[in-house]
Every structure is written in C-alpha cells, then in structure tokens.
Design a protein around this motif. Sequence first.
Motif, short mmCIF file in Angstrom:
data_model
loop_
_atom_site.label_atom_id
_atom_site.label_comp_id
_atom_site.label_asym_id
_atom_site.label_seq_id
_atom_site.Cartn_x
_atom_site.Cartn_y
_atom_site.Cartn_z
N SER A 265 0.82 -1.25 -0.03
CA SER A 265 -0.12 -0.04 0.02
C SER A 265 0.98 1.06 -0.19
N MET A 266 1.97 1.36 0.66
CA MET A 266 2.77 2.42 0.82
C MET A 266 3.52 2.80 -0.34
N THR A 268 2.57 1.63 -3.43
CA THR A 268 1.64 2.22 -4.30
C THR A 268 1.32 3.71 -4.06
N GLN A 269 1.25 4.21 -2.67
CA GLN A 269 0.59 5.58 -2.61
C GLN A 269 1.78 6.57 -2.62
N TYR A 270 3.02 6.41 -2.16
CA TYR A 270 4.08 7.24 -1.76
C TYR A 270 5.44 7.03 -2.69
N GLY A 276 6.20 3.75 -9.09
CA GLY A 276 5.05 3.77 -8.16
C GLY A 276 3.65 3.34 -8.65
N GLY A 277 2.66 3.29 -8.25
CA GLY A 277 1.59 2.77 -8.71
C GLY A 277 1.05 1.51 -8.45
N GLY A 278 -0.24 1.11 -8.73
CA GLY A 278 -0.65 -0.27 -8.55
C GLY A 278 -0.02 -1.35 -9.34
N LYS A 281 3.06 -3.10 -7.47
CA LYS A 281 3.09 -3.36 -5.75
C LYS A 281 3.48 -4.72 -5.82
#
Length: 309
Positions: A265-266, A268-270, A276-278, A281
């Motif tokens: 989650s981190m 993906t978000q930060y 980054g991004g889904g 992950k």
Amino acid sequence: MAALAVGLAYLVGTRLTTVPLNHPITKWRDRAPLLVAAGVALLVWAGARLAERDLSIVATIGVVVGGVVLGTAIAFLVARFTGGPERAQSLVKALVAIAAVTAVLLEIAWLAYKDLLAKVEWPSAKQRIPFPQIDVVTGKAIEIGGVTIQRAAVFTIVALAICSVLLWYFINRTRLGRGMQAVSQDPDTARLMGINVDRIIVVAFALGAALAAVAGISQGFQNSNIEFRMGFLAGLKAFTAAVLGGIGNIQGAVVGGLVLGVVESMATQYIPGQFGGGSWKDVWAFAILILVLVFRPQGLLGARVVDRA
C-alpha cells in the motif's frame, strides 16, 4: 465415461470368474481375456456411435448385443490360445458378463450425458463469476474521521484475528496439535511414540483447506467476482508472507502478511515516478522477500536453529 464403464465391468467379471484349482490364476492368462471382452464391446459401441449419434431403439439393442457376442467370441479365443480349452471354458460366464456390463453401462452413460448433462448450461471457467454479496459484509463503506473503510476489509481483519487465535490454540494447546508439531519435526520418531502419522497428515490437509476457504471467501467479498486464476498470485503472496514472518511460526505468518500488505500500500501511494502505482506493488512485495532471504533468512520472528552433533 468409457474408462469407468470398463472398470466396473472388469470388477464384475473378476467376481464371476471360476477357474479350476489345478489351474492357478495369473495376471495375464485370466485377466487378459476379461480386458479383451470389455475392450471389444467398447470398440463396437464407440464405432456405432461415431457412425451415427442418434440410433433407434432397435439399432441400440443390436449394437449392445453385437458388442456382447463379438467381445465374448474374441475373448474366448484369446483365453483358449493363452490358457487352453479347459481354462477358456471356465471363463465363459465371466466373459459374457463383462462384455454385457460394458455395453450396457456405456449406453446408459451416453443417454445420461445426451439427455441431462449436455442440456445444462454450465458456467465457463474462463469468465468472472459474481460472488454472493451480504449486506453486513459488503454493504456501504464505513466513514470514520474522513477515512473510508470497506466492510469487506473489516471482515478480513476479524476473520484473520479469529483464525489465528484458534490456530494457535489448536497447535499449542491440543493433543492433536502437539502431535502435528512432532510429526513435522520427525515423523519416524513420532510414529514410534504412538502418534498416528497418517491421521495427522489428513488433519493438516483438512485444516489447510478450511483456512484456504476462509481466505477465498474474504477475497471474493473484496473483489466481488471470482475466477480460476485468482488464487495463483494470492498463493505466492502467502508463501512470501510465511517466509517474511518465519516458516513454521503462526504469529510470524500473521505479522509477515500484515507487513507485506502495508509495504504494498505504501509503495503504491508514496513512491513517485514510474516505479510507483498499482502495477508495481507485486514487484515491491517480492523485493521485500529477496531482502529478507538475504539479510534474515529465518524471518522476522523466526528463531535461528543450530544443529549440534
């Protein structure tokens, strides 16, 4: 279908086999004619159905009778050639039975398939199937202080807590669980101590299937759909979580799963930019696995075990 019919017919034929005492039963001389009778009846029936799928009642009876007669005759010749006339004569009753049972079972199975199974609209395994929704679990999301929490996520956390506590109690406080630990360490010594190793293995598989069912239900609630590929990546993540927390450690598996989810989650978000991004992950999840294997192979909560001579 054909293999099942031949197998059942073979069992019937072996029950009806009567061989004189001065001719011992062997694997080849007595069983080969039975298999020949069933095989010939199968070939006659399959040839007739390939030539014409919809046969009349008279033609169907003729195919069954022809398969029985031809199968019995050829099998009798095989029995006479391999075992002699006396042995072949003793197998006549069994040969007729196995050929008849094969032909009749094949015809019954064909009728059941054509009139029942073929008319049912079975769901395609390649399509997504909607998962049943429950208002309490999959209803409107919960708003707490500006934070949106899905009900399915709450169900997953509650199921995790309950299953982990029950599993810990079963493994550490019950006799069957202690036996499971003993079998995992040394099955031969556990068997010498009076532990039923086969029973422990069955219980372990059943317990794993039950926990997998709970995980599947949780994932179905979150995704709202199910498909045949949904468990592949989840299984890889479960293995990653187990290694991250420590193989054989229940608390470690729970902690490893939570850490893995937070890292995904981190990331993906930060994490900015193209990393980054889904879509990234899963890459970060397995990167964490590689780091743990390199710097702490026993896992976060695993204990280092030293073998001494």
